[in-house]
Design a protein around this motif. Structure first.
Motif, short mmCIF file in Angstrom:
data_model
loop_
_atom_site.label_atom_id
_atom_site.label_comp_id
_atom_site.label_asym_id
_atom_site.label_seq_id
_atom_site.Cartn_x
_atom_site.Cartn_y
_atom_site.Cartn_z
N VAL A 347 -4.52 -9.07 -11.53
CA VAL A 347 -4.46 -7.92 -12.73
C VAL A 347 -3.11 -7.19 -12.56
N VAL A 348 -2.59 -6.98 -13.81
CA VAL A 348 -1.13 -6.29 -13.89
C VAL A 348 -1.54 -5.14 -15.05
N GLN A 349 -0.85 -4.03 -14.53
CA GLN A 349 -1.01 -2.81 -15.50
C GLN A 349 0.21 -1.63 -14.94
N HIS A 350 0.18 -0.69 -15.78
CA HIS A 350 1.08 0.30 -15.27
C HIS A 350 0.68 1.22 -14.17
N TYR A 351 -0.40 1.97 -14.36
CA TYR A 351 -0.95 2.75 -13.22
C TYR A 351 -1.52 2.50 -12.15
N PRO A 352 -1.25 2.85 -10.87
CA PRO A 352 -1.78 2.54 -9.62
C PRO A 352 -3.31 3.24 -9.92
N ILE A 353 -3.93 2.70 -8.86
CA ILE A 353 -5.24 3.28 -8.70
C ILE A 353 -5.11 4.27 -7.63
N TRP A 354 -4.74 3.69 -6.57
CA TRP A 354 -4.33 4.75 -5.10
C TRP A 354 -2.61 4.76 -4.91
N THR A 355 -2.38 5.86 -4.51
CA THR A 355 -0.88 6.01 -4.30
C THR A 355 -0.74 6.97 -3.25
N ASP A 356 0.49 7.02 -2.66
CA ASP A 356 0.98 8.13 -1.82
C ASP A 356 2.14 8.64 -2.20
N ALA A 417 14.39 3.50 -12.89
CA ALA A 417 14.52 4.81 -13.77
C ALA A 417 14.95 5.98 -12.88
N SER A 418 14.10 6.03 -11.76
CA SER A 418 14.31 6.97 -10.67
C SER A 418 13.87 6.68 -9.41
N VAL A 419 14.28 7.41 -8.45
CA VAL A 419 13.68 7.27 -7.10
C VAL A 419 13.06 8.42 -6.57
N ARG A 420 11.90 8.09 -5.96
CA ARG A 420 11.00 9.27 -5.54
C ARG A 420 10.74 9.13 -4.43
N LEU A 421 10.02 10.07 -3.58
CA LEU A 421 9.55 10.25 -2.27
C LEU A 421 7.90 9.88 -2.21
N PHE A 422 7.69 10.10 -0.80
CA PHE A 422 6.31 9.75 -0.51
C PHE A 422 5.66 11.04 0.23
N ASP A 423 4.48 11.08 0.10
CA ASP A 423 3.97 12.24 1.05
C ASP A 423 4.10 11.98 2.42
N GLU A 424 4.00 12.91 3.36
CA GLU A 424 4.36 12.85 4.73
C GLU A 424 3.75 11.74 5.49
N ALA A 425 2.44 11.51 5.19
CA ALA A 425 1.40 10.76 5.89
C ALA A 425 0.83 9.84 5.05
N PRO A 426 1.12 8.73 5.12
CA PRO A 426 0.35 7.64 3.94
C PRO A 426 -1.00 7.37 4.71
N GLN A 427 -1.83 7.16 3.69
CA GLN A 427 -3.21 6.87 3.89
C GLN A 427 -3.59 5.59 4.65
N ALA A 428 -4.89 5.41 5.05
CA ALA A 428 -5.28 4.13 6.00
C ALA A 428 -4.99 2.81 5.24
N SER A 430 -2.36 2.06 3.33
CA SER A 430 -1.36 1.56 3.14
C SER A 430 -0.63 0.81 4.38
N GLU A 431 0.18 -0.61 4.01
CA GLU A 431 0.70 -1.18 5.01
C GLU A 431 2.18 -1.18 4.91
N SER A 432 2.76 -0.77 3.84
CA SER A 432 4.16 -1.02 3.74
C SER A 432 5.02 0.00 2.69
N GLU A 433 5.78 0.91 3.09
CA GLU A 433 6.31 1.84 2.07
C GLU A 433 7.75 1.51 1.96
N PHE A 434 8.43 1.94 0.93
CA PHE A 434 10.02 1.82 0.56
C PHE A 434 10.36 2.87 -0.37
N VAL A 435 11.54 3.57 -0.16
CA VAL A 435 12.05 4.49 -1.03
C VAL A 435 13.40 3.89 -1.11
N GLY A 436 13.58 3.59 -2.91
CA GLY A 436 14.57 3.03 -3.54
C GLY A 436 14.37 2.24 -4.64
#
Length: 524
Positions: A347-356, A417-428, A430-436
Motif C-alpha cells: 500500500v502506498v499513500q502520503h500519510y504515515p500511520i505511526w511516526t517519531d 522539501a525540508s529536513v526535520r528531526l526526531f523525538d528523543e526516544a524512538p518507539q518500540a 522503530s528499527e531504523s531512523e535517519f535525518v536528511g
C-alpha cells in the motif's frame, strides 16, 4: 534486525524565466517552514537529538544497465510554437506491453500532437542519433490543465514487445518535438522500484533528482506532496521541468498529499494532481474517476500495489467510495496471494500511520481508525509513506506493537522539501531512523524484496544548517521482506466486509480527517 536540460525555444523562455524565479521564492519559503519547530533549539528549552549513525558506507550503485537517453535530432523541424514540456511516463494498462506518456503544451489551441516511438535500436548511429524518423505514431488525447491556460496530452502505446526498450519523443511537426527518451523493458522475475515523498523544487530536491538518475529502476512511486504548488500552478510547471529527465525515462505513479489538496475545492480538490498525472482507474468509481486518479491499484509481476489518498482529498467526496474499494481490492489480493498468484501486497499513500517525527508522534490516530484495521485484516506486507520529512522504518507491526504478522511501514518523506528531526526516544516498533534526504530502492524477486535507503545527511542538526545537505548519498539502512507463510496467507484470505460495517463510523472519521487536513494546511 535493527539497523541503524533540455533546450528552451525562444517563445517559451519568458514563461520559464518566470517559473524559475517564482520557484526560487517557493524554495526559500519551504526551507524556512520546513526547518522544524523551535522546540529543537536548545535555547527554546528543547534538545537537539544525536545524529543517527551511518549504517553503511556502500559505494555508489552501478549504472552500466541504464539505457541512455538519445540526443536531440533535427529530423523533425518545426516553428517551435507549442513546445512540449513536462514529459513523463506511467502505466494505465498492462505494465509489460503498454506505456502511457503525458506532457503539456501552453495555450488552449495546440496543434494535433503525437508520440513517435520505436523499439528498433538499429536505427540509431554510434552517437545515438536516429538515421530515420521513429516509425510508429500514436495521436494524443488532450484535456484542460487545471488552473492554467495549457493542455495536458496523453497517449498510450500498446502491443509493445515486452523484452525491448522503447525509444520515444512527443510533440508535433508544427509546434515542436521533445528530445528522444528511453524506457527500459520490465523484467518478469527480478526488477526494481523506488519510493520517496515530499519533494518540492528546492536545491535538495534537485540533488535527489540527480541521484535518482544514477540508479537503474523500472518504477518510481511518489508518496505525495510532489511539487508544493499549494494552488500556484506555475510551481507545478517548474516541478515537472526539473524532474522531466527522470520521469520521462521511468514509469512514475503517485499518491496525493495534503499539499496537492490545496489546488481547487470540493470536486476540484487536487485539481493539479488529477489533470497533470495519468494513473490506472479504480475498479469502483463514481466520483473519483479521472486520468490522475487519487486512488487505484495495479499489479507488477508478483506484487500487488494499492495507492490510497488516505483522506488527503476528502473534500471531493470520494473517501467513502475509496474505503469500500480498499476493502474489496485488498480482499481480492489476499485471496490471490493464497492461490499463489502474487507474493506481496503493498500500500502506498502520503500519510504515515505511526511516526517519531518531532511534533507528530506517536501516531496519526485518524488513520489508525480509518485504515489500520483494513491493512491488518488482509495482511498488507509493506506500507510506503511520506509526509513526515524523515526516514524511519518499522519492524513488522500493527497498532504500534511489533508483531511478525504485521506490516512494515517505510516512511521516506525525504524527497528534499525540508529536513526535520526526531523525538528523543524512538518507539518500540522503530528499527531504523535517519535525518536528511533520500529514497528507498526495492529489488524484487520471487518471494523476497531487498530494500536499501539511500540517504544524504545535512551539514548539521541546528535550524540554520539542517536544510543544507552536504553528505554524499550512500546506503543508510537495508532490510528484507519475505513472502508470508501459507498459514499466514490463509489467515488473511477473508471476504470483504459489508459497506455498512466499513462506513458505520464514517461521520466521526470524516470529521477527524477534515480536522487533520485543516491542521496540515498550516504546516509544511
Amino acid at each position: 534486525m535493527k539497523t541503524t536540460e533540455q533546450s528552451v525555444s525562444p517563445i517559451d523562455r519568458t514563461r520559464r524565466t518566470l517559473v524559475a524565479s517564482m520557484g526560487g521564492m517557493a524554495a526559500l519559503g519551504l526551507s524556512g517552514c520546513g526547518g522544524g519547530s523551535d522546540s529543537s533549539n536548545p535555547e527554546a528549552g528543547g534538545t537537539t537529538p544525536t545524529p543517527p549513525k551511518n549504517n553503511g558506507n556502500d559505494p555508489t550503485p552501478p549504472v552500466d544497465n541504464v539505457v541512455p537517453d538519445i540526443p536531440d535530432t533535427d529530423l523533425y523541424p518545426s516553428d517551435g510554437s507549442h513546445p512540449p514540456r513536462g514529459v513523463h511516463a506511467s502505466i494505465t494498462g498492462d505494465p509489460h506491453t503498454s506505456r502511457t506518456i503525458t506532457w503539456f503544451t501552453d495555450g488552449l489551441e495546440p496543434p494535433l500532437s503525437f508520440v513517435r516511438f520505436s523499439q528498433d535500436s538499429s536505427i540509431f548511429d554510434a552517437q545515438g542519433n536516429p538515421r530515420v524518423p521513429l516509425e510508429h505514431s500514436v495521436t494524443s488525447e488532450e484535456s484542460d490543465t487545471f488552473g492554467v491556460a495549457a493542455k495536458t496530452h496523453r497517449a498510450t502505446l500498446t502491443a509493445l514487445d515486452p523484452e525491448l526498450p522503447i525509444f520515444y519523443q512527443v510533440g508535433s511537426d508544427i509546434g515542436g518535438w521533445s528530445r528522444i527518451y528511453t524506457l527500459p523493458p520490465l523484467p518478469t522475475e527480478q526488477w526494481t522500484f523506488v519510493h520517496y515523498g515530499d519533494q518540492g523544487t528546492t536545491d535538495n530536491a534537485q540533488k535527489l533528482h540527480a541521484e535518482l538518475l544514477r540508479h537503474p529502476k523500472h518504477l518510481c512511486l511518489i508518496a505525495g506532496d510532489l511539487s508544493y504548488a499549494n494552488g500556484d500552478q506555475v510551481i507545478w510547471d517548474l516541478w515537472f521541468d526539473q524532474n522531466e529527465p527522470h520521469m520521462a525515462s521511468t514509469v512514475t505513479l503517485a499518491a496525493p498529499g495534503n499539499h496537492e489538496n490545496k489546488d481547487g475545492a470540493l470536486l476540484e480538490s487536487a485539481g493539479g494532481f488529477k489533470t497533470r498525472l495519468s494513473h490506472p482507474q479504480p475498479d469502483i468509481s463514481v466520483v473519483a474517476s479521472n486520468p490522475g486518479s487519487t486512488f487505484y491499484s495495479f499489479d507488477i509481476n508478483r506484487v500487488h500495489f494499492l495507492v490510497s489518498s488516505a483522506g488527503a482529498v476528502i473534500e471531493d467526496f470520494s473517501l467513502p467510495e475509496e474505503l469500500i474499494n480498499m476493502e474489496v481490492d485488498l480482499s481480492k489480493a489476499a485471496l490471490r496471494r493464497l492461490a499463489g498468484e502474487i507474493d506481496f501486497i503493498v500500500v502506498v499513500q502520503h500519510y504515515p500511520i505511526w511516526t517519531d517525527q518531532e511534533g507528530r508522534s506517536p501516531a496519526n490516530f485518524t488513520l489508525v481508525a480509518l485504515q489500520e484495521q483494513i491493512l491488518v485484516r488482509y495482511g498488507v506486507d509493506l506500507l510506503l509513506v511520506g509526509h513526515d520529512h524523515i526516514y524511519q522504518r518499522s519492524a513488522p507491526m500493527f497498532y504500534g506493537i511489533p508483531n511478525p504478522q504485521g506490516y512494515v511501514q517505510v516512511l521516506a518523506g525525504t524527497g528534499g522539501a525540508s529536513v526535520r528531526l526526531f523525538d528523543e526516544a524512538p518507539q518500540a516498533w522503530s528499527e531504523s531512523e535517519f535525518v536528511g534526504i533520500g529514497f528507498v530502492t526495492y529489488d524484487v524477486e520471487p518471494g523476497r524484496i531487498r530494500a536499501n535507503f539511500w540517504g544524504a545527511g545535512p551539514e548539521g542538526l541546528d535550524d540554520s544548517s539542517r536544510q543544507t545537505v552536504t553528505e554524499a548519498f550512500s546506503i543508510r539502512d537495508s532490510f528484507e521482506v519475505h513472502k508470508r507463510s501459507l498459514l499466514s496467507a490463509r489467515e488473511h484470505a477473508v471476504l470483504p466486509r459489508d459497506k455498512s460495517e466499513i462506513l458505520k463510523n464514517y461521520a466521526l472519521v470524516a470529521y477527524d480527517t477534515k480536522q487533520r487536513n485543516h491542521r496540515d494546511e498550516h504546516e509544511c
